[in-house]
Design an enzyme around this catalytic site. Structure first.
Site, short mmCIF file in Angstrom:
data_model
loop_
_atom_site.label_atom_id
_atom_site.label_comp_id
_atom_site.label_asym_id
_atom_site.label_seq_id
_atom_site.Cartn_x
_atom_site.Cartn_y
_atom_site.Cartn_z
N ASP A 1 1.10 2.08 3.12
CA ASP A 1 0.30 3.10 3.82
C ASP A 1 1.01 4.45 3.77
O ASP A 1 0.39 5.48 3.50
CB ASP A 1 0.08 2.70 5.28
CG ASP A 1 -1.02 1.64 5.43
OD1 ASP A 1 -1.83 1.48 4.49
OD2 ASP A 1 -1.06 0.98 6.49
N GLU B 1 -2.21 1.09 -3.05
CA GLU B 1 -2.11 -0.05 -3.97
C GLU B 1 -0.97 0.16 -4.97
O GLU B 1 -0.24 -0.78 -5.28
CB GLU B 1 -3.44 -0.28 -4.69
CG GLU B 1 -4.63 -0.60 -3.78
CD GLU B 1 -4.40 -1.76 -2.81
OE1 GLU B 1 -3.49 -2.56 -3.05
OE2 GLU B 1 -5.12 -1.84 -1.80
#
Ligand code: ZN
Length: 688
Positions: A590, A526
């Site tokens: 990711d 995030e």
């Protein structure tokens, strides 16, 4: 209502009004419920016969895949989906208790209890038939000219949202995030994406034909004969196809500048003069405003063309269908079944409808999430859990600061800006500081569809009423029980609902290695969204403002291109490759997330002697913990929808695509150079 500007960890688990979940038989609701426990590193989920250097996902998740076939009522199955299911069972217990009609209930308990009870009253819902939406259908029936459309749409959108021609609400001003302005955007389609209407392959053609059959069936359920129904379905398809062709693609929409078109209402009237904008905004009771943002101007030109050229009878057909299709999941069984047959069975491959209680729990969460969330948080999110996850966030942010300072390709000026943005990120963990007040929503025990409509109305009004008011930076876009997380570039905040900070994702009983691999990686994911190809265009205050030197931006783009090219090589299903221009932001997040988690884990355990456990080194346990967040099984149908709509890569590549770029992984498993889970040093992608 809209989630377009938010980068979530996984595709929303709620789809088409229906939530992922598994039938597990026994009703646990009568007892005080507890969330079941699975460790964050589960040896039984591994496939020890697989070679981690050949296919790490299979090695870490092969056992899980074998032991967890997709339940008949699910479109896919995953660690996240399973946790969501456990949550549903848990929330069911809370709601059954709350539904008991006692005098002592608090207003919050009464609202969630009565909402759930009304939804579970299947006989009552059945008896009502089309009554709950009759007033809207009658209003559509009274349409006489295109000019009458504006006030009617204002009313329908308050209850049915973006599926009615276009979406409308409020947004942060892209140039001044403290200001809330009005917004319009594309919408109006029944299929999941505009590409469904434009692609020419056999599967797309079949899907369109099946959709037209679905639309026709809905008209038959409303009382039309088969011939008229087919004719009307063709009209709906014809109008939606034209709207789809004028809609931006998902890849185009990842460019925030392509969605930024600020104008005055007078400009809007010049763009689409056939629509009565003043009447529309007055009927929807918008506060007065000067400026609005139109996300997709070409789309509104097409709406204008249809207003001019389509007979009003066609508009009535289109609107009748969308009112009924939007409300179908909340109507009698015939409508519910037809909705399931097309959207979940045909499009996504589910074999069975979910039991009613699951749907009712998820609707309660969706409509009254911060009421239900209060009870949920009190039971599952202790102050200790909050403190330990907040500490983990801080360590990941520290790792990111060190990482930025050490980048060999970025100039000191841009680094200064990047650090400023990092320090500007607001961390929201578990639940909001201030709960949303639903007391103005009239909830009764006997009117499920009415409850749904009134809660939609409340939410839409809440969005509209923000216009011109100070920004509330404490606001959340996910309810506390949600098993997901997000970064919002305009708020510049990361949000972790209590639901995603539970075992096996965050496991207070386990040591740091698997927890940092899993939840640490999610936090890093995030954070990295603030610095992916899209998020990096916003500054520390959430404004769309360039803070990069030209040279640094070029170097950054070359680095993200490495990721884009790598993922373009992976297949989703059939011969469909990942659309890596769509998934780029998630793929970058990711990779960055796991690198940050690894650094933070090393920092958190500095000076400690870490020992092997179950024959696995601490480093190996970090990576297995990471991979096991993503264990899943998929249906081909669902993968096809996701290939067109999901900005995330399939789970296998969210693991294997990351570890090939981490030399730390090759070292942990002693992978030989040339093995599939490694790359030569000069080919390794590294952004942050
Ligand atoms: Zn994400």
């Amino acid at each position: 209502m809209r989630r377009g500007w938010v980068c979530a960890l996984v595709m929303a688990l709620v789809t088409g009004g229906i939530v992922l979940g598994q039938e597990s038989g026994a009703n646990k609701g009568a007892q005080e419920p507890a969330l079941p426990y699975t460790p964050s590193l589960d040896l039984a989920s591994m496939d020890k016969l697989a070679d981690p250097c050949v296919n790490f996902y299979q090695y870490a998740c092969g056992g899980w895949k074998k032991n967890n076939p997709i339940p008949a009522d699910q479109t896919s199955w995953s660690v996240y989906g399973k946790l969501y299911q456990d949550n549903l069972e848990f929330l069911r217990g809370i709601l059954e208790q709350a539904a008991k009609d006692k005098d002592q209930r608090s207003e919050v308990t009464r609202q969630i209890g009565d909402f759930y009870a009304a939804c579970m009253d299947e006989a009552g819902v059945e008896k009502q038939g089309l009554t709950p939406i009759r007033e809207y259908l009658d209003a559509v029936g009274r349409l006489r000219t295109a000019k009458d459309l504006a006030p009617l749409l204002a009313e329908l959108q308050l209850v049915y949202g973006r599926s009615v021609v276009f979406s409308s609400g409020s947004t942060q001003d892209p140039d001044d995030s403290e200001k809330i302005i009005a917004e319009l955007d594309q919408g109006g389609l029944g299929l999941p994406d505009r590409d469904y209407y434009t692609k020419d392959d056999a599967k797309s053609k079949e899907t369109r034909e099946r959709y037209v059959q679905h639309v026709a069936k809905v008209f038959v359920l409303m009382g039309e004969n088969a011939e008229q129904a087919r004719k009307d379905a063709d009209t709906v398809m014809h109008m939606e196809t034209a709207l789809a062709k004028a809609s931006m693609t998902r890849v185009e929409r990842r460019d925030p500048y392509k969605r930024k078109h600020k104008m005055k209402v007078a400009d809007l009237s010049a763009l689409a003069p056939e629509f009565g904008w003043t009447a529309y905004y007055s009927a929807a009771k918008y506060p007065g405003f000067e400026i609005l943002n139109v996300g997709a101007p070409e789309f509104f030109k097409e709406v204008n063309r249809q207003l001019k050229e389509e007979p009003i009878e066609n508009w009535k057909i289109y609107l009748r269908f969308h009112v009924v299709d939007s409300a179908s999941p909340f109507l009698s069984a015939a409508f519910v079944d037809e909705n399931f047959d097309f959207y979940r069975k045909y499009l996504r491959g589910a074999k069975e409808q979910q039991p009613r209680w699951k749907r009712c729990v998820s609707y309660t969460d969706r409509q009254l999430g911060e009421a239900l969330g209060q009870v949920y948080v009190a039971k599952v999110f202790s102050p200790e859990l909050k403190a330990s996850t907040v500490d983990m966030v801080r360590r990941i942010e520290d790792a990111m600061a060190i990482r930025i300072q050490g980048l060999d390709w970025m100039s000191p000026e841009t680094k200064q800006q990047a650090l400023g943005k990092l320090h500007g990120i607001r961390n929201k963990i578990g639940y909001p500081d201030k709960w949303r007040d639903y007391s103005s929503v009239a909830i009764t025990r006997t009117d499920f569809a009415g409850n749904m409509a009134r809660a939609n109305h409340f939410e839409h009004r809440r969005e509209i009423n923000k216009i011109g008011k100070p920004l509330d930076r404490g606001e959340w876009e996910m309810s506390p029980p949600t098993v997901n997380a997000y970064y919002n570039p305009q708020m510049n905040d990361i949000n972790f609902p209590a639901g995603v900070l539970q075992p096996p994702l965050y496991d207070a009983k386990e040591d740091a290695a698997p927890n940092y691999g899993d939840t640490g990686g999610t936090i890093g994911h995030e954070l990295t969204h603030g610095f992916d190809d899209e998020g990096s265009q916003y500054d520390a205050n959430g404004n769309l403002k360039n803070w990069w030197t030209k040279e640094d931006r070029e170097k950054f783009d070359a680095r993200t291109k490495c990721v884009e090219d790598q993922y373009a090589g992976y297949i989703v299903v059939d011969d469909i490759h990942i659309n890596s221009k769509l998934t780029l932001g998630e793929d970058v997040a990711d990779l960055g997330g796991e690198i940050l988690a690894y650094l933070a884990w090393q920092d958190a355990t500095k000076g400690q002697t870490l020992t092997a456990k179950d024959g696995l080194s601490p480093e190996q346990r970090f990576f297995i913990g990471f991979a096991q967040w993503a264990c899943d099984n998929d249906r081909a149908e669902d993968l096809r929808v996701r290939a067109a709509t999901d900005p995330h890569s399939p789970a296998e590549y969210r693991v294997n695509g990351v570890v090939v770029n981490m030399p730390e992984f090759a070292a942990a498993f002693a992978c030989k150079a040339g093995s599939p889970m490694t790359k030569p040093a000069e080919k390794v992608c590294k952004v942050w």
